[in-house]
Structure formats: structure tokens, C-alpha cells
Design an enzyme around this catalytic site. Structure first.
Site, PDB file in Angstrom:
ATOM      1  N   ASP A 249      43.172  16.486 119.798  1.00 27.34           N
ATOM      2  CA  ASP A 249      43.630  15.185 120.281  1.00 27.34           C
ATOM      3  C   ASP A 249      42.846  14.721 121.501  1.00 27.34           C
ATOM      4  OD1 ASP A 249      45.529  14.918 118.357  1.00 27.34           O
ATOM      5  OD2 ASP A 249      47.227  15.532 119.598  1.00 27.34           O
ATOM      6  N   LYS A 271      44.480   9.873 119.523  1.00 26.45           N
ATOM      7  CA  LYS A 271      45.091   8.546 119.530  1.00 26.45           C
ATOM      8  C   LYS A 271      45.166   8.054 120.964  1.00 26.45           C
ATOM      9  CE  LYS A 271      48.067   9.483 115.544  1.00 26.45           C
ATOM     10  NZ  LYS A 271      47.627  10.857 115.335  1.00 26.45           N
ATOM     11  N   ALA A 333      53.651  18.771 129.276  1.00 25.58           N
ATOM     12  CA  ALA A 333      53.186  17.993 130.427  1.00 25.58           C
ATOM     13  C   ALA A 333      54.208  17.977 131.552  1.00 25.58           C
ATOM     14  CB  ALA A 333      52.861  16.570 129.980  1.00 25.58           C
ATOM     15  N   MET A 385      54.352   8.922 128.494  1.00 27.58           N
ATOM     16  CA  MET A 385      53.707   7.698 128.006  1.00 27.58           C
ATOM     17  C   MET A 385      54.438   6.443 128.486  1.00 27.58           C
ATOM     18  SD  MET A 385      52.894   9.080 124.138  1.00 27.58           S
ATOM     19  CE  MET A 385      54.493   9.873 123.955  1.00 27.58           C
ATOM     20  N   GLY A 414      47.677  15.362 135.306  1.00 29.63           N
ATOM     21  CA  GLY A 414      48.240  16.527 135.976  1.00 29.63           C
ATOM     22  C   GLY A 414      47.572  17.831 135.577  1.00 29.63           C
TER      23      GLY A 414
END
Length: 469
Positions: A249, A271, A333, A385, A414
Site C-alpha cells: 500500500d 490508494k 497507527a 483518515m 507518526g
């Protein structure tokens, strides 16, 4: 080589340790791990040595005699003055008994290596006594590369050796085992699914030799973590170094890709906002196609594949296509960015729970979230997001009762070298993002814990801009 490496079968055989302190205890653990019948002789034993080994070894509290040494297969001398050690070493040599004197390589017939123990699979590293610390560092490196269940895999293969020998032609056996250890059945064993592996192995062996063998590979859905290669799991690293093909990704860093096998094919399927390089259904079709070509495929995703990563969709598609598929989690994340900002997500005095949501909705619509419930929680809210919808998120939460002064932190990139952290209040979140030049990928953390984060405030950002002007 300076010394010939050999693995000695000590199961139920007599081993002797002269000494009763910490060095003797360390050697005793090794001998007991190898199944030896262990005797320790010393004038006095350290309490911790006796306490740990009391029911597992025989203790003799006196000076050793020649008969003690002659009765053993091998002897260790530890925690013993140098002159005494030399005397017992001479007796051992005269008796033809293999000897190790701790920290005195010149008196040793053998040295104890650094050991990677995987049951049936044992790796030993020796520097012939020259640099034991180096041997331990090498052991740590090898430990990271070998799956914990490798010994179980060796036991599994051993169980079928005779059956394979009886059913598969001699010239086909080596290719059979090579394919086995690189294939999905071995992956099932390493993943802990021994029942499924036995079923698949029996089906494979019992298939008529005239019938074409299945060439199906396997897919591993792997979490790459938030970006810092040091946060990659050991299992993920092993899979990257074994993969034939890697589909990755946009959020997977170059540093992580560089850890993969050099000759592996790398296919970018990332994406970005309003730019889906490869549609999701096409990604799933590629995974199925590559696995059916017999390849070991890694689907590499930033963070954790099961946290807003569509890993569940890909898992379902692969299972429906009868493709062997396994999941390797990653540092998501939220936890990675919180650690990078020195900010706890939960805190006894500030937040007893944490909620993960996505700020991204289909066709750029506002996220369809239960704003009343999120505002009422008063705990930590982490928004993935959410940069482009930050104004909507802030206004909706305030409208439904979350305080305007609620602390927020925004962490961009991060854990990476270019990470940026800004913090402020919920009411100033849109201005904070604009002033900080936050573009993404970034995480929004909303709640009292955000006050603890490192990072620049809006006033500090504005002050720097004025000073620069």
C-alpha cells in the site's frame, strides 16, 4: 574451522558439574534442557542453585573424587578456583571424559555455544571461546529469523517420513519436501493449525501419483506498522524475506520494503484520497491469481490489516476462493503515533477507554458516525483518515456536547523521520491543521490524554511564522 561442531545426545546420560554457584546454575539449565541425569558436587551450594534444581538434579556436598568424574559422559567445572580447576581437569583428561572449564578455554575439550532452541531444530553458534558476547548477538539475530514453531514443523514432517517414502517415488521425494516446506501446509503448522495441516497432508500424500499435484501457494496478509521499520514484527520480517510477491500500500515505507527479499516481485496497489490506483476487487483477484500460480504472496498493509485496512474483505475473498490465507498483525497507527508523541491512549486519571473511528466516507461524504454517542463517551477518540473532514468532526462533536476546550493532538507521519505533531483544543482543530501544514497521512486524537502529547501549539506555530517573516 577452529573446532568441529557436534550435537551430543545426553538424554538419560550422566553429566557432572563441579561447582555450586551462578556459573554452575547456568550450565545446569543447559544440561537439564538436554535431558541429562545431572549431578552437582561442591563443598557448598548457593541457596538459589539448590532452590531451582532441588527436584531435578542430585546434589553432593563434598569435594569431588576421581570416581565422580570417571562416571560422567561430560564434566563442567564452574565457580572453582583456578588451581583446583586445573587439578580436576587433569583427572578428567586421564579418564577420557569431555571437559569444559568455565572461562578457561585452554583447559576445555569443548565450549558451550550460544543456542537457538526450536525443539528438533537446534542452531548453535560458537566463537571457540574468543568472543562469547558476539555469539550471543548472533543468536539474537538468528532467533528473530526462525519461527517459534519450527521444531513443531520438524516433528510434523518426521511423522510423515515413512508414509512419503512408501507412496512417493524416490526421485520425487526431495521436490515433494522442498515444496512442502515452502507451501501452505507448512504455513498452517507454523500458524498453529495442526489439525488442518494433517488433513491437507493426508490428502496430498494419498492423491494418485498420476494426478497433477496442487500448485496452490498461500497469501499472508501482513501489517507493516506505522512506518518505522523497527516497529515491524519479527514474524512480518520473516514473511517479507520469504515472499515471492509483495502487494503493498501507499503507507508502506521504503525502509520496510527494503527488508524484503531482493528478488521478490513488488506490486504497488496503494490508494490515496480520490485516487484508487487499483480497485479493491482487482487487488483481491490478483491475490487469488498469484496464489494459484504457486507463489508465496505477502499482502503488505500499513498499520494493522484489520484496523481500517480492508484486511477482512481480502481474507473473506481468499477463503471463498479456497486459497490458504494467514494474517500477521501489525502495530496500528493509533498505538504507534501515540507512542511517537509520548501520549498514552488510556490513563487512569484522564481516560478509561479508547474508541477508533474513521473520518473517511465513500464519495467524499461526511462520515456517518453516531456523534451523540462519541461526544458522550468523554474518553479518548482516535480518528483515522480524518484530516480533510477535521472541521466537520470538530463541529459535530461540539454540537453534540463535547467541550470546545477538549484537548486534541494531530500526528502526521507518526514514527517516521518526517513526523509532525501539533496540539491544541477541539474548537481550534481546523486552524491547527492548516497552520501546521498537515496534509496526511495523519491521525487525530481527541480527549484529555492529548494534553500530554509532545508537539507545537497553535500559538507556537504562529509565533514561529511571525519570527520567520
Amino acid at each position: 574451522m577452529n573446532a568441529f561442531p557436534a550435537h551430543i545426545d545426553l538424554k538419560d546420560r550422566p553429566a557432572l558439574i563441579i561447582g555450586g554457584g551462578a556459573e554452575a546454575l547456568a550450565k545446569a539449565r543447559l544440561m537439564l534442557g538436554a535431558g541429562a541425569r545431572l549431578t552437582l558436587i561442591a563443598r557448598k551450594f548457593a541457596p538459589e542453585t539448590k532452590a531451582e534444581l532441588q527436584s531435578r538434579a542430585h546434589f553432593i556436598e563434598r569435594q569431588p573424587v576421581a570416581a565422580d568424574i570417571e562416571a560422567a559422559v561430560l564434566v563442567f567445572i564452574a565457580d572453582t578456583p583456578a588451581d583446583e580447576a586445573r587439578r580436576w581437569a587433569e583427572i578428567a583428561r586421564m579418564a577420557g571424559v569431555l571437559l569444559n572449564v568455565v572461562d578457561q578455554p585452554a583447559l576445555c575439550d569443548f565450549t558451550t555455544p550460544s543456542i537457538v532452541d526450536r525443539g528438533r531444530v537446534t542452531v548453535s553458534i560458537s566463537t571457540a571461546g574468543a568472543a562469547p558476547v558476539l555469539g550471543k548477538r548472533l543468536r539474537a539475530d538468528i532467533e528473530a529469523l526462525l519461527p517459534p514453531r519450527l521444531g513443531v514443523l520438524a516433528d510434523f514432517a518426521d511423522r510423515y517420513r515413512d508414509t512419503v517414502k512408501a507412496t512417493i517415488a524416490p526421485r520425487a521425494r526431495r521436490p515433494f519436501w522442498e515444496a512442502f516446506f515452502e507451501g501452505p501446509i507448512a504455513a498452517q503448522v507454523l500458524a498453529g493449525d495442526e489439525a488442518g495441516a494433517h488433513e491437507a497432508m493426508l490428502a496430498l500424500i494419498n492423491r494418485p501419483q498420476t494426478e497433477e499435484k496442487s500448485n496452490t501457494g498461500a497469501v499472508h496478509i501482513v501489517g507493516a506498522g506505522p512506518g518505522d521499520p523497527d516497529l515491524l514484527t519479527i514474524k512480518a520480517l520473516r514473511l517479507l524475506q520469504r515472499a515471492d510477491v509483495i502487494l503493498y500500500d501507499r503507507l508502506v515505507s521504503d525502509e520496510i520494503l527494503n527488508l524484503a527479499r531482493r528478488d521478490a516481485d513488488r506490486l504497488y496497489v496503494g490508494k490515496a484520497k480520490s485516487n484508487h490506483a487499483v480497485p479493491q476487487d482487482e487487488i483481491e483477484a490478483r491475490l487469488i491469481e498469484l496464489a494459484r500460480e504457486g507463489k508465496m504472496v505477502v499482502r503488505l498493509k500499513g498499520g494493522d490489516p484489520f484496523v481500517f485496512g480492508r484486511g477482512g474483505e481480502e481474507l473473506e475473498a481468499l477463503r471463498n476462493a479456497n486459497i490458504p490465507v494467514f494474517v500477521c498483525p501489525g502495530v496500528t497507527a493509533a498505538t504507534g503515533c501515540a507512542a511517537a508523541a509520548n501520549m498514552a491512549l488510556t490513563h487512569r486519571a484522564r481516560a478509561q477507554a479508547v474508541t477508533f473511528v474513521t473520518g473517511h466516507a465513500k464519495d467524499e461524504a461526511d462520515p456517518a458516525l453516531d456523534w451523540s454517542a462519541l461526544a458522550a463517551l468523554k474518553n479518548t477518540l482516535v480518528v483515522y483518515m480524518g484530516v480533510t473532514k477535521a472541521e466537520t468532526i470538530a463541529s459535530k462533536l461540539i454540537e453534540h456536547g463535547r467541550g470546545r476546550e477538549t484537548p486534541v493532538a494531530v500526528v502526521e507521519n507518526g514514527t517516521r523521520e518526517n513526523q509532525k505533531i501539533v496540539k491544541g483544543s477541539l474548537a481550534e482543530l481546523p486552524r491547527l491543521i492548516e497552520a501546521g501544514g498537515i496534509k496526511g497521512p495523519a491521525l487525530l486524537v481527541i480527549g484529555e490524554v492529548a494534553a500530554l502529547a509532545d508537539g507545537e501549539t497553535l500559538l507556537e506555530i504562529i509565533g514561529k511564522e511571525r519570527a520567520a517573516a
